[in-house]
Design an enzyme around this catalytic site. Structure first.
Site, mmCIF file in Angstrom:
data_model
loop_
_atom_site.group_PDB
_atom_site.id
_atom_site.type_symbol
_atom_site.label_atom_id
_atom_site.label_comp_id
_atom_site.label_asym_id
_atom_site.label_seq_id
_atom_site.Cartn_x
_atom_site.Cartn_y
_atom_site.Cartn_z
ATOM 1 C CG ASN A 128 -29.712 -24.100 -27.173
ATOM 2 O OD1 ASN A 128 -29.173 -25.071 -26.655
ATOM 3 N ND2 ASN A 128 -30.628 -23.388 -26.576
ATOM 4 N NE ARG A 156 -32.466 -23.125 -32.687
ATOM 5 C CZ ARG A 156 -33.309 -23.677 -31.829
ATOM 6 N NH1 ARG A 156 -34.600 -23.735 -32.113
ATOM 7 N NH2 ARG A 156 -32.866 -24.188 -30.708
ATOM 8 C CE LYS A 201 -20.978 -25.143 -34.147
ATOM 9 N NZ LYS A 201 -22.053 -25.762 -34.938
#
Length: 313
Positions: A150, A203, A245
């Site tokens: 993202n 993150r 992913k």
DNA sequence: TTGCAGGGGTCAA
DNA sequence: TTGACCCCTGCA
């Protein structure tokens, strides 16, 4: 030709079979002052290879060359459409590092020949004919693609750069300072405040946790590469911040699995606009790439991704 | 100048 | 299956 007629065609061949074919490496490697020159290199273009989304630490220079930090080294590469010059290295490093990193032992002519049976891929290959899949360090790929989720590419690059500056080793080339990608232990023994300096947002916690998981439990990469792809993907998804992913990207870009098909927004666009004609479900894309591209799915993905980013909106 | 949408997804409910 | 998540960038 109708889209679904095309979709019945299977074109992928097992990579292992390709490996067993006689390899004819046309290039020759020569030593030059402060570097090497790889003469008559086929199926390579630095723009295609470095801009196809697999790496974050190669930057184009004003003269068209690229400077990159990889495997703890900083090198500059120049390309004249025939010969690849690598500055700040030597023959020994070429044999130990770069021949593997640039995947120079693989017969891409053959891979492209097979994939180009698919008309969409033929167009993608004509556009990105010089892509080679870099065999990157596993830890670096893992952390980098956790950061990528993202996120925008320029920001991903900036975050990795900041982390390297903070935790990596200084490398000087041409009077400029560069920084190697940090050892995973540096992240593991750090804390969330320190890692937060890189401004990766939520993150940062993934980076810290994953690094700690890696240091505590380790990972047997040889074992992962021998697993079936489903299990290999699962084994990476145990890490914090790693979904399907990111797992596929890490498997592909660190050279562990070549039959994965990382599906991001761009690949979804290709699938919708050039194959399906509608928004396909994730499981439809996986089945499709397995059926169509087989063990060459990872190569197909790279040609399609690079093509999509330039041709689709 | 300010505000908003969205980005190479993942996680948790 | 859905919404929230950090932060930055591009654009109106």
């Amino acid at each position: 030709m109708k889209k679904w007629e095309v979709s019945k065609m299977r074109i992928g061949e097992p990579v292992r079979n390709l490996k067993n074919e006689v390899q004819i490496l046309n290039f020759t490697v020569k030593s030059i002052e402060n570097g090497i020159i790889i003469e008559n290199l086929q199926d390579f273009d630095p723009i295609h290879t470095f801009e196809c989304g697999q790496c974050f630490r190669w930057n184009i220079q004003e003269d068209g060359s690229y400077i990159g930090v990889a495997l703890g080294k900083v090198v500059k590469v120049l390309w004249n459409n025939k010969d690849l010059t690598i500055i700040n290295t030597n023959i020994d490093e070429f044999n130990r590092l770069w021949i593997h990193y640039f995947d120079l032992n693989r017969d891409y002519t053959r891979i492209k020949e097979i994939l180009a049976k698919d008309p969409v891929l033929k167009a993608a290959i004509d556009f990105g004919y010089g892509i080679r899949l870099l065999k990157q360090d596993f830890n670096e790929s893992l952390i980098s693609f956790i950061i990528s989720s993202n996120n925008h590419i320029p920001r991903i690059k900036k975050i990795i750069e900041t982390l390297s500056r903070q935790y990596g080793n200084e490398l000087v080339f041409d009077g400029t300072r560069y920084y190697s990608f940090p050892a995973i232990e540096s992240f593991a023994k750090s804390d969330i405040e320190q890692i937060g300096i890189c401004k990766a947002g939520y993150r940062c916690e993934y980076i810290l946790k994953t690094a700690q998981q890696l240091v505590q439990n380790g990972i047997d990469l040889a074992a992962v590469s021998k697993m079936d792809t489903y299990s290999a993907r699962k084994s990476l998804m145990q890490f914090s911040g790693v979904g399907p992913k990111v797992a596929d990207c890490v498997l592909l870009f660190s050279g562990l699995k070549y039959d994965v098909f990382p599906t991001d927004v761009w690949v979804r666009k290709v699938m919708k606009e050039l194959y399906f004609g509608y928004e396909p479900k994730p499981h439809e894309i996986i089945s499709f790439s397995d059926e169509r591209f087989g063990d060459l799915a990872g190569f197909a993905q790279q040609y399609l991704f690079y093509y999509a980013r330039s041709h689709l909106k």
